[in-house]
Each structure stands twice: as C-alpha cells, then as structure tokens.
Enzyme design. Structure first.
Site, PDB file in Angstrom:
ATOM      1  N   PHE A  47       0.813  -1.223   0.000  1.00  0.00           N
ATOM      2  CA  PHE A  47       0.000   0.000   0.000  1.00  0.00           C
ATOM      3  C   PHE A  47       0.836   1.258   0.000  1.00  0.00           C
ATOM      4  O   PHE A  47       0.361   2.332  -0.356  1.00  0.00           O
ATOM      5  CB  PHE A  47      -0.980   0.002   1.189  1.00  0.00           C
ATOM      6  CG  PHE A  47      -0.373   0.449   2.490  1.00  0.00           C
ATOM      7  CD1 PHE A  47       0.161  -0.467   3.378  1.00  0.00           C
ATOM      8  CD2 PHE A  47      -0.334   1.793   2.828  1.00  0.00           C
ATOM      9  CE1 PHE A  47       0.726  -0.051   4.584  1.00  0.00           C
ATOM     10  CE2 PHE A  47       0.225   2.217   4.022  1.00  0.00           C
ATOM     11  CZ  PHE A  47       0.765   1.292   4.902  1.00  0.00           C
ATOM     12  N   LYS A  48       2.101   1.153   0.394  1.00  0.00           N
ATOM     13  CA  LYS A  48       2.969   2.321   0.433  1.00  0.00           C
ATOM     14  C   LYS A  48       3.036   3.026  -0.923  1.00  0.00           C
ATOM     15  O   LYS A  48       3.293   4.221  -0.984  1.00  0.00           O
ATOM     16  CB  LYS A  48       4.385   1.924   0.844  1.00  0.00           C
ATOM     17  CG  LYS A  48       4.524   1.131   2.133  1.00  0.00           C
ATOM     18  CD  LYS A  48       4.401   1.973   3.357  1.00  0.00           C
ATOM     19  CE  LYS A  48       4.858   1.320   4.650  1.00  0.00           C
ATOM     20  NZ  LYS A  48       4.325   0.005   4.970  1.00  0.00           N
ATOM     21  N   ASP A  49       2.822   2.283  -2.014  1.00  0.00           N
ATOM     22  CA  ASP A  49       2.881   2.902  -3.340  1.00  0.00           C
ATOM     23  C   ASP A  49       1.829   3.998  -3.509  1.00  0.00           C
ATOM     24  O   ASP A  49       2.047   4.949  -4.266  1.00  0.00           O
ATOM     25  CB  ASP A  49       2.654   1.845  -4.428  1.00  0.00           C
ATOM     26  CG  ASP A  49       3.842   0.898  -4.577  1.00  0.00           C
ATOM     27  OD1 ASP A  49       4.992   1.352  -4.436  1.00  0.00           O
ATOM     28  OD2 ASP A  49       3.607  -0.299  -4.843  1.00  0.00           O
ATOM     29  N   MET A  59       3.584   6.975  -1.919  1.00  0.00           N
ATOM     30  CA  MET A  59       4.921   7.280  -2.405  1.00  0.00           C
ATOM     31  C   MET A  59       4.913   7.691  -3.872  1.00  0.00           C
ATOM     32  O   MET A  59       5.627   8.606  -4.264  1.00  0.00           O
ATOM     33  CB  MET A  59       5.805   6.059  -2.191  1.00  0.00           C
ATOM     34  CG  MET A  59       7.206   6.399  -1.873  1.00  0.00           C
ATOM     35  SD  MET A  59       7.420   7.324  -0.343  1.00  0.00           S
ATOM     36  CE  MET A  59       7.537   6.012   0.840  1.00  0.00           C
TER      37      MET A  59
END
Ligand SMILES: *Cc1c(COP(=O)(O)O)cnc(C)c1O
Length: 462
Positions: free
Chosen positions: A111-113, A116
């Site tokens: 989920f960091k994408d 980011m």
C-alpha cells in the site's frame, strides 16, 4: 491551509513546506491546523468516480495553490498510471458484510505505493519550480524503502538513501531496494532493527547543521503528504459500499499507526466511519496501549509480518495530540518520557482514543493459521499482514456494519511465510517476474549516526 507541529514549538508551514521537510524542527509531526469538512452531498457525489477524481476531491482542500488544480490533477494521474488494476484499490468480498481492500496493485506490491508514487510526483514538481535539490533519507522495515526507491529513482532533484535492518526484510523487499541501477538511489543495510533505523533517522533530523547541509527531507510515514494520500482509499471504498448513507468500519494492520491515522482523518472530514480497528502482530505496543493506557517499549521480536515489527509507533503521536486536545506541551512531555522507556496515557486521553479506535493482536501461529483458513474458506491468498487484519476483523466486527479490512501487501512479497502456511508459493506478477535475476547494489553500515552522516555527505550528488 497551514500545518502545525504536535509539539507546539515549530513554525507553521504550508502543505508544500511540510511535505518537503517531513519532521518538524521541534521533533514533532505536522498536522493540519484545521480539518476540512466534506458535506454529505459532496461525499454522495463521489459515487462512480475514478480513483483519481476521488483523490483530487479529497486532497484538494489540504493543498495550497502552489499546486494549481490542473497541475494537481495531472500529478495524481501520473502517480497511479503504473498501477496494475483500473480501480487502483479494488474491493473483494470475503464473507457476508466483510470486504478486503486490495492495496497491493502498485509497482512494489504494497500500500505504500499509493502515497509514495504521489509524493514522488509532488516533490519533483515542487523542487523543479523552486530550483532546489534535496536528500531524502528514509528508514524502512521493507516496504517504505522499496516504494520510495521506486518513486524517486532517476529523478533529477533528489538523492534517496534508504536504511533497512540488515537480514530482517524479505528477499523480494530487499531486491526491490537493491536492484534499481539509477545513481541517485542508495540502499543501506544497517546492523540493527527497524527501530534503530528509525532512531538514526530521527537523530539526523535533529542534527540541524547536517540537516541543513544536505537539505534533508523525509518520506517516512511521518510525512503528512503520505498520510493525506492514504485518506483517499477510505473514501473510495466506503462510497462503493454505500457511504455516506451507511456507516462503514475498517480494520487496519498497523505498526506505525500511519494507515489507520489516515482513516481517522477521513472520519474527521465527515466520512461516516463507525469503528477503526488496529490489528497488530506480537509486537503489540498499540494494542497494549489502547487496552491499558500504558505505552511501554519492549524488544522487537521478528515476526512473519516484518512490516509491523515496530515498537515505537511514530504516527501515534498525531493521535495523542488530538487526544490531549492539541496540547503540544503535553505531547512533548510524553515523548520525553518515551525516551526513558514509556508513559501512561491520561484517563481522559485514553477515553478519547477509545472513542475512535479498537484493537486486537494476532500471534505467529494464528497468523499462519489465518492464511490457510482464508485460502480454504474465502478463496483468498493473503500476505501475513493482511491475514492479521482479517483475523482481528472476524473476531471484533459487528455483523450488521460492513467491515473493510485493508490488504496491505501482495502475498508474493512474503512468499516463504505464505507457502509455509498454505502450501502455495504465490508467484510475482508478470511485470516483475525477473526480479530474482537482477544484480544487487547495497552498502552494509554500522548502526552509528556519524558513520551514516559521513556516508550520505560523500555519496550524494553535489
Ligand atoms: C507499512 C506496512 C504496514 C504498516 O503500516 P503502518 O504505517 O504502520 O500503518 C502493514 N503492512 C504492510 C505490508 C506494510 O508495508
């Protein structure tokens, strides 16, 4: 919109300034001075919109006009263009009234994408406009670092250094950090835990001469722009299930309290969220704190869900700030007690936290068991973090309220644990199938501030 520090002693900044600096100069975290509210009609009108359009409507009120409407819309489109699913954050059903929000269709499968990829676009645009260059340093338990490197690789105005705990990230995570060949990307394997990496990062931010010399910028989950980008999928998913007409609950596998804090912001903005449930692994400081009020750090015990192997939960400070009626002095006091081992949340503040948050903890065996059970009864192969979420949601949910559990990573990011639990080795999506063949580039480094600072000074482009 201006941003203030949770410790009350740093200058107020604009969105762009808060994004470019990360941590406030008093050691606190930036939060919006006020939370914009969306009306019921505005939320209703999100039904059927693309993810990108929803993102624009949710984020616009937080972002000053240094990003015009047209530019912001364009950067949002670019951020999500690499995702492997048209809905960006699709929902699948697990059980009656229980849904999984798949947040792993971005380029690094976690989920960091979501945050980011957008931050990469926002940084590039802002730095080019300001004719500036920054050094981004991040600490990672695996997924933040890979997402940051993927988002910033090859950008002209940025050097990116990622500190990860040597030997404590999965092979896929490590390779995603060590295989990009761009010269502005630097993977650093630190001899220590994730908390050590995070502590050294904080030390660098508190070393003002160094911070100013290299123009240090942070993109860890403490960066407000990341939290903001994560608010969007609470809206998109809840609206898909009938909000604002119906209340929705969420369960969030968390360690740093970043993703769940985004849900809390969505709720403040007017999204009718019933419960926000924290799901932790055996490193359960958040669960213990919400259960007893005691926030005491202990050793980190490596688990099958390494992205949540955390004992100091950075973003929890933002929740404490609100629970203490935005009293920066009180928060600064708690944080200084934390450096001596811990603190107790006041009864009033604990009550305020419990008004929004519930919590559950899942041990190692139960995690593996849930991976197997979800596969056999729900047809879903889950990563260990997502399995922890599903287990806590099943234990705590009210059957009458739709529950959305956040699936934070693709199972192929943690293939050993998933295979061990289910007998199935999840394959990488086709677009990254050659990851195991690419050559790696990494520097092993001691858990020492001076050594790290020297290395960064030497390696960054001048
Ligand atoms: C980062 C991460 C988490 C925890 O996120 P928080 O910021 O601590 O809420 C959970 N699962 C995965 C896969 C992650 O990468």
């Amino acid at each position: 919109m201006l941003y203030i520090s949770t410790r009350g002693q740093a200058p107020e900044l604009t969105f762009e300034e808060a994004m470019l600096s990360g941590l406030a100069r008093d050691g606190g975290l930036y939060v919006p001075k006020t939370i914009p509210h969306l009306s019921e009609a505005e939320i209703t009108a999100m039904a059927g919109l693309s993810y990108e359009e929803t993102a624009f409507r949710v984020m616009r009120p937080f972002i000053d006009q240094s990003f015009s409407d047209a530019v912001l819309g364009d950067l949002i489109s670019k951020a999500y263009a690499q995702f492997g699913h048209g809905a960006r954050a699709p929902l699948v059903q697990l059980a009656p009234n229980h849904f999984l929000l798949e947040l792993f269709h971005g380029p690094t499968l976690a989920f960091k994408d979501f945050a980011m990829q957008l931050i990469g676009q926002l940084f590039q645009n802002a730095l080019t406009r300001r004719n500036e260059r920054v050094t981004i340093v991040g600490a990672t338990s695996g997924d933040t670092g890979s997402a940051a490197i993927e988002a910033f690789r090859g950008l002209d105005n940025v050097d990116v250094f990622i500190l990860y705990p040597h030997g404590r990230v999965s092979e896929v995570q490590r390779r995603q950090m060590t295989t990009p060949s761009e010269s502005n990307v630097h993977a650093l394997a630190v001899d220590g835990t994730f908390d050590d990496c995070q502590a050294r990062l904080k030390d660098m931010f508190n070393d003002f001469p160094f911070r100013d010399e290299v123009r240090l910028a942070g993109v860890n989950s403490i960066n407000w722009a990341r939290v903001l980008a994560q608010v969007v999928y609470y809206f998109s998913s809840a609206v898909s299930l009938g909000a604002p007409k119906r209340k929705i609950s969420f369960t969030i596998p968390t360690g740093n309290f970043g993703d769940i804090f985004a849900g809390y912001i969505a709720k403040q903005m007017g999204l009718p969220i019933d419960r926000l449930i924290v799901a932790t692994n055996q490193n359960d400081i958040l669960h213990r704190c919400l259960s007893t009020g005691g926030y005491q750090t202990t050793d980190v015990h490596p688990s099958v869900s390494p992205s949540m192997d955390i004992q100091v939960s950075s973003n929890f400070e933002r929740a404490l700030f609100d629970a203490y009626d935005r009293d920066g002095g009180a928060v600064a006091h708690l944080m200084s007690d934390l450096s001596e081992g811990g603190f107790h949340v006041s009864p009033e503040a604990l009550q305020a936290l419990r008004a929004h948050f519930d919590s559950g903890r899942v041990g190692e065996d139960e995690t593996l068991h849930q991976i197997a059970a979800s596969h056999s009864t729900m047809g879903e192969l889950l990563c260990p973090h997502s399995a922890i979420g599903v287990k806590v949601a099943e234990d705590l949910r009210d059957p009458a309220t739709p529950m959305i559990t956040l699936a934070t990573a693709h199972p192929a990011k943690f293939p050993d644990a998933v295979e061990n639990a289910s007998g199935i080795r999840p394959p990488l999506p086709h677009r990254m199938a050659d990851l195991y063949e690419r050559s790696e580039r990494v520097t092993r480094v001691a858990n020492d501030l001076g050594t790290l600072e020297d290395l960064i000074r030497e390696r960054r482009a001048k």
